[in-house]
Design a protein around this motif. Structure first.
Motif, PDB file in Angstrom:
ATOM      1  N   GLU A   1       0.955  -1.429  -0.007  1.00  0.00           N
ATOM      2  CA  GLU A   1       0.108   0.316  -0.053  1.00  0.00           C
ATOM      3  C   GLU A   1       0.861   1.210   0.053  1.00  0.00           C
ATOM      4  O   GLU A   1       0.899   2.081   0.729  1.00  0.00           O
ATOM      5  CB  GLU A   1      -0.875  -0.007   1.212  1.00  0.00           C
ATOM      6  CG  GLU A   1      -2.084  -1.095   1.234  1.00  0.00           C
ATOM      7  CD  GLU A   1      -3.043  -1.016   2.397  1.00  0.00           C
ATOM      8  OE1 GLU A   1      -2.733  -0.582   3.631  1.00  0.00           O
ATOM      9  OE2 GLU A   1      -3.990  -1.232   2.174  1.00  0.00           O
TER      10      GLU A   1
ATOM     11  N   GLU B   1      -0.222   5.077   0.708  1.00  0.00           N
ATOM     12  CA  GLU B   1      -1.209   5.032   1.793  1.00  0.00           C
ATOM     13  C   GLU B   1      -0.474   4.687   2.889  1.00  0.00           C
ATOM     14  O   GLU B   1      -0.718   5.132   4.302  1.00  0.00           O
ATOM     15  CB  GLU B   1      -2.401   4.257   1.928  1.00  0.00           C
ATOM     16  CG  GLU B   1      -3.302   4.484   0.838  1.00  0.00           C
ATOM     17  CD  GLU B   1      -2.961   4.489  -0.757  1.00  0.00           C
ATOM     18  OE1 GLU B   1      -3.595   4.530  -1.992  1.00  0.00           O
ATOM     19  OE2 GLU B   1      -1.805   3.587  -0.874  1.00  0.00           O
TER      20      GLU B   1
ATOM     21  N   ASP C   1      -0.403  13.737   2.544  1.00  0.00           N
ATOM     22  CA  ASP C   1      -1.792  13.922   2.884  1.00  0.00           C
ATOM     23  C   ASP C   1      -2.737  14.554   1.749  1.00  0.00           C
ATOM     24  O   ASP C   1      -3.618  14.379   1.479  1.00  0.00           O
ATOM     25  CB  ASP C   1      -2.017  14.509   4.133  1.00  0.00           C
ATOM     26  CG  ASP C   1      -1.296  13.345   5.388  1.00  0.00           C
ATOM     27  OD1 ASP C   1      -1.226  12.196   4.993  1.00  0.00           O
ATOM     28  OD2 ASP C   1      -1.395  13.715   6.552  1.00  0.00           O
TER      29      ASP C   1
ATOM     30  N   LEU D   1      -2.656  12.512  -1.347  1.00  0.00           N
ATOM     31  CA  LEU D   1      -3.581  11.377  -1.282  1.00  0.00           C
ATOM     32  C   LEU D   1      -5.174  12.007  -1.281  1.00  0.00           C
ATOM     33  O   LEU D   1      -5.986  11.507  -1.786  1.00  0.00           O
ATOM     34  CB  LEU D   1      -3.610  10.739   0.093  1.00  0.00           C
ATOM     35  CG  LEU D   1      -2.341   9.630   0.296  1.00  0.00           C
ATOM     36  CD1 LEU D   1      -2.033   9.198   1.582  1.00  0.00           C
ATOM     37  CD2 LEU D   1      -2.330   8.618  -0.784  1.00  0.00           C
ATOM     38  N   GLU D   2      -5.418  13.195  -0.686  1.00  0.00           N
ATOM     39  CA  GLU D   2      -6.673  13.892  -0.591  1.00  0.00           C
ATOM     40  C   GLU D   2      -7.096  14.180  -1.942  1.00  0.00           C
ATOM     41  O   GLU D   2      -8.306  14.089  -2.427  1.00  0.00           O
ATOM     42  CB  GLU D   2      -6.516  15.157   0.308  1.00  0.00           C
ATOM     43  CG  GLU D   2      -7.908  15.920   0.497  1.00  0.00           C
ATOM     44  CD  GLU D   2      -7.851  17.031   1.330  1.00  0.00           C
ATOM     45  OE1 GLU D   2      -8.762  17.720   1.490  1.00  0.00           O
ATOM     46  OE2 GLU D   2      -6.712  17.433   1.718  1.00  0.00           O
ATOM     47  N   THR D   3      -6.058  14.705  -2.798  1.00  0.00           N
ATOM     48  CA  THR D   3      -6.442  15.074  -4.220  1.00  0.00           C
ATOM     49  C   THR D   3      -6.700  13.891  -5.123  1.00  0.00           C
ATOM     50  O   THR D   3      -7.637  14.055  -6.031  1.00  0.00           O
ATOM     51  CB  THR D   3      -5.157  15.816  -4.902  1.00  0.00           C
ATOM     52  OG1 THR D   3      -4.712  16.766  -3.871  1.00  0.00           O
ATOM     53  CG2 THR D   3      -5.524  16.235  -6.172  1.00  0.00           C
ATOM     54  N   GLU D   4      -6.088  12.825  -4.950  1.00  0.00           N
ATOM     55  CA  GLU D   4      -6.276  11.599  -5.366  1.00  0.00           C
ATOM     56  C   GLU D   4      -7.877  11.214  -5.332  1.00  0.00           C
ATOM     57  O   GLU D   4      -8.765  10.575  -6.120  1.00  0.00           O
ATOM     58  CB  GLU D   4      -5.376  10.209  -5.105  1.00  0.00           C
ATOM     59  CG  GLU D   4      -4.147  10.355  -5.926  1.00  0.00           C
ATOM     60  CD  GLU D   4      -3.657   8.894  -5.777  1.00  0.00           C
ATOM     61  OE1 GLU D   4      -3.768   8.334  -4.714  1.00  0.00           O
ATOM     62  OE2 GLU D   4      -2.670   8.612  -6.584  1.00  0.00           O
ATOM     63  N   LYS D   5      -8.305  11.240  -4.198  1.00  0.00           N
ATOM     64  CA  LYS D   5      -9.727  10.808  -3.589  1.00  0.00           C
ATOM     65  C   LYS D   5     -10.580  11.599  -4.119  1.00  0.00           C
ATOM     66  O   LYS D   5     -11.844  11.336  -4.452  1.00  0.00           O
ATOM     67  CB  LYS D   5      -9.906  10.794  -2.030  1.00  0.00           C
ATOM     68  CG  LYS D   5      -8.948   9.672  -1.289  1.00  0.00           C
ATOM     69  CD  LYS D   5      -9.078   9.900   0.401  1.00  0.00           C
ATOM     70  CE  LYS D   5      -8.239   8.768   0.938  1.00  0.00           C
ATOM     71  NZ  LYS D   5      -8.215   9.054   2.268  1.00  0.00           N
ATOM     72  N   GLN D   6     -10.202  12.866  -4.515  1.00  0.00           N
ATOM     73  CA  GLN D   6     -11.222  14.015  -4.955  1.00  0.00           C
ATOM     74  C   GLN D   6     -11.404  14.123  -6.453  1.00  0.00           C
ATOM     75  O   GLN D   6     -12.276  14.642  -6.959  1.00  0.00           O
ATOM     76  CB  GLN D   6     -10.948  15.267  -4.641  1.00  0.00           C
ATOM     77  CG  GLN D   6     -11.141  15.575  -3.013  1.00  0.00           C
ATOM     78  CD  GLN D   6     -10.479  17.004  -2.714  1.00  0.00           C
ATOM     79  OE1 GLN D   6      -9.629  17.548  -3.414  1.00  0.00           O
ATOM     80  NE2 GLN D   6     -10.809  17.388  -1.631  1.00  0.00           N
ATOM     81  N   GLU D   7     -10.637  12.984  -6.967  1.00  0.00           N
ATOM     82  CA  GLU D   7     -10.656  12.883  -8.427  1.00  0.00           C
ATOM     83  C   GLU D   7     -12.219  12.511  -9.121  1.00  0.00           C
ATOM     84  O   GLU D   7     -12.798  13.212 -10.016  1.00  0.00           O
ATOM     85  CB  GLU D   7      -9.990  11.871  -9.082  1.00  0.00           C
ATOM     86  CG  GLU D   7      -8.378  12.542  -9.201  1.00  0.00           C
ATOM     87  CD  GLU D   7      -7.430  11.418  -9.728  1.00  0.00           C
ATOM     88  OE1 GLU D   7      -7.894  10.407  -9.822  1.00  0.00           O
ATOM     89  OE2 GLU D   7      -6.172  11.803  -9.632  1.00  0.00           O
ATOM     90  N   GLN D   8     -12.746  11.636  -8.350  1.00  0.00           N
ATOM     91  CA  GLN D   8     -14.093  11.027  -8.552  1.00  0.00           C
ATOM     92  C   GLN D   8     -14.969  12.123  -8.375  1.00  0.00           C
ATOM     93  O   GLN D   8     -16.064  12.438  -9.074  1.00  0.00           O
ATOM     94  CB  GLN D   8     -14.775   9.923  -7.971  1.00  0.00           C
ATOM     95  CG  GLN D   8     -13.791   8.567  -8.357  1.00  0.00           C
ATOM     96  CD  GLN D   8     -14.204   8.220  -9.935  1.00  0.00           C
ATOM     97  OE1 GLN D   8     -15.102   8.272 -10.224  1.00  0.00           O
ATOM     98  NE2 GLN D   8     -13.163   8.018 -10.442  1.00  0.00           N
ATOM     99  N   GLU D   9     -14.751  13.019  -7.309  1.00  0.00           N
ATOM    100  CA  GLU D   9     -15.591  14.082  -6.761  1.00  0.00           C
ATOM    101  C   GLU D   9     -15.822  15.059  -7.933  1.00  0.00           C
ATOM    102  O   GLU D   9     -16.801  15.800  -8.310  1.00  0.00           O
ATOM    103  CB  GLU D   9     -15.576  14.773  -5.669  1.00  0.00           C
ATOM    104  CG  GLU D   9     -16.378  15.781  -5.045  1.00  0.00           C
ATOM    105  CD  GLU D   9     -15.933  16.273  -3.600  1.00  0.00           C
ATOM    106  OE1 GLU D   9     -16.632  17.346  -3.267  1.00  0.00           O
ATOM    107  OE2 GLU D   9     -15.113  15.702  -3.041  1.00  0.00           O
TER     108      GLU D   9
END
Length: 475
Positions: A104, A107, A124, A127-135
């Motif tokens: 991992e 992460e 961090d 990682l936050e930017t990666e998570k927001q791609e779908q949003e």
């Protein structure tokens, strides 16, 4: 990402001891970088900056490493474990320890020591930017005004959080530069991407419907920021930005209303705009090269290559990149549909050497795999099996692109629980990769039963390939 309490205490204690031990090593223009790689992909890590290798550092018996930066330029560097890479910020007198589990990778990455807070904040943020791609994809389906409101809200929250962190921790100028660039250029990227990923209208119609101030942020762009030249958010933004402004320019003098990355005129506009707006030779040459190679890999119209190549060679000052692109263009001329596949020697599982064209007895798909890319290795074989089952009239041929013995090739396949069926490797891998332009590795050849090329740039994972195969079989 969180460690169990007892293990965390032990781990931090060992890091504190290690960092104290290494403080004596850190002088005026030096810095310490070390750590532990769990489940390492190789016996070493590679430290590099701007595609230039700084050093190769070997792991010890406990999978730990130490490295001293001496007389170095402060900034973002990368470490590569043989499978994945990640960046870290290092400045004089820093003493940074990392801990990462390759299962991992991003992460699990944790920084400790002098410089830890800034680096942990940056990872961090990544990682936050990666998570927001779908949003970002979801809100891109809204009307321009609603999209702008939600996107600005995301950006302002990040900037507010960064402001509080910087006040509390008295952060460095370099950190603030990279952290703000991450937030701002990802925001700019989403704005540039909006006309491409909003599905309500054609790109031309969307451009017309945008508010007059939608692209006002472009006034803030620094096209020649050498500090950010290797920073992923900045590089990604510039690539998309030139896609966008070239398309807007293209729409002014063409009848097109949709984005077509294979259009010669559009790509000529793009190279011209890069040349006009970027003065830093490194950034300009890299953008020119990226877009030239991207066009070559996308377009099957070989007759367009020379026209774009002329524009590229006039604008680029990087002789190495120009020579490489000329080789690729010449290679694809040999791979023009209708041509017989080049004379290349392959080796079967019994170490028997054969001409590639001689193993082709019926319409075939030829795909390639790299032993270092385990994910592609598995998914490409799974997809190949699916195609072979659907179309038994075809041959599906797999070729390993590594310099490898048949015995080692068999071990790689066995280790990944894959059958050794219709598998080959090149007699001379380096020569074959150049002759067949096997970059990226996921490109696929479709050939007829006479070994004549039907498509040198097919994609196994594109549903359109099945129509191509049916068309070939019905001839």
């Amino acid at each position: 990402m969180y460690l169990k309490p007892l293990f965390y205490i032990i781990f931090c204690s060992s890091l504190i001891f290690s960092c104290n031990e290494n403080k004596s090593l850190v002088k005026e223009n030096t810095a310490f970088f070390g750590g532990e790689i769990i489940n390492p992909s190789s016996k070493f890590i590679i430290i590099y900056k701007s595609s230039n290798i700084i050093d190769t550092v070997y792991l010890d018996a406990s999978n730990r490493f130490k490295y001293i930066f001496k007389n170095f330029e402060a900034g973002l560097y990368n470490f590569y474990d043989g499978k994945e890479s990640q960046s870290f910020l290092i400045q004089p007198k820093d003493s940074i320890m990392i801990r990462v589990n390759t299962l991992e990778f991003d992460e699990s990455l944790v920084f400790n020591g002098i410089g830890e807070k800034e680096n942990n904040y940056l990872i961090d943020l990544f990682l936050e930017t990666e998570k927001q791609e779908q949003e970002a994809l979801k809100i891109s389906q809204l009307d321009p005004k609603s999209f702008e409101e939600k996107l600005s809200n995301i950006r302002n929250k990040k900037l507010g959080k960064l402001n509080l962190f910087s006040k509390k921790n008295t952060t460095s100028t370099l950190f603030n530069t990279f952290a703000k660039a991450n937030i701002n250029y990802n925001y700019y990227y989403s704005k540039e991407a909006y006309p491409f990923i909003n599905y309500s209208k054609s790109e031309h119609e969307i451009f017309k419907s945008l508010p007059a101030d939608f692209f006002d942020f472009r006034n803030e762009i620094d096209y020649n920021n050498t500090t950010l030249k290797d920073y992923r958010p900045y590089v990604s933004f510039l690539r998309f930005h030139f896609n966008n402004i070239a398309l807007q320019e293209h729409f002014k003098h063409s009848k097109d209303s949709n984005y077509n990355n294979k259009s010669l005129d559009y790509n000529l506009d793009k190279l011209t705009l890069i040349d006009q707006k970027v003065t830093d030779t490194f950034i300009k040459n890299r953008l020119l090269n990226y877009n030239m190679v991207k066009f070559i890999n996308a377009s099957c119209n070989v007759d367009d290559f020379d026209t774009l190549l002329k524009s590229f060679t006039e604008k680029s000052t990087n002789t190495k990149q120009k020579n490489k692109v000329i080789k690729i263009v010449n290679s694809y001329k040999r791979l023009k549909p209708g041509q017989v596949i080049p004379k290349i020697l392959v080796v079967d599982k019994n170490e028997k050497v054969r001409h590639l064209k001689h193993i082709i007895k019926k319409p075939s798909i030829i795909y390639f795999w790299d032993a270092k890319d385990r994910y592609h290795l598995k998914v490409s074989h799974e997809r190949a099996k699916d195609i072979q089952n659907k179309y038994p009239e075809l041959d599906v041929i797999a070729i390993c692109i590594n310099t490898i013995e048949s015995r080692d090739q068999a071990e790689v396949l066995q280790r990944n629980r894959l059958p050794y069926f219709n598998e080959y490797h090149f007699k001379n891998a380096e020569e074959a990769i150049e002759l067949l332009s096997i970059k990226p590795v996921n490109k696929v050849f479709i050939v007829d039963r006479h070994a004549k090329i039907v498509n040198p740039k097919a994609n196994m994972f594109d549903i359109a390939i099945e129509n191509e195969l049916l068309g070939l079989l019905n001839k």
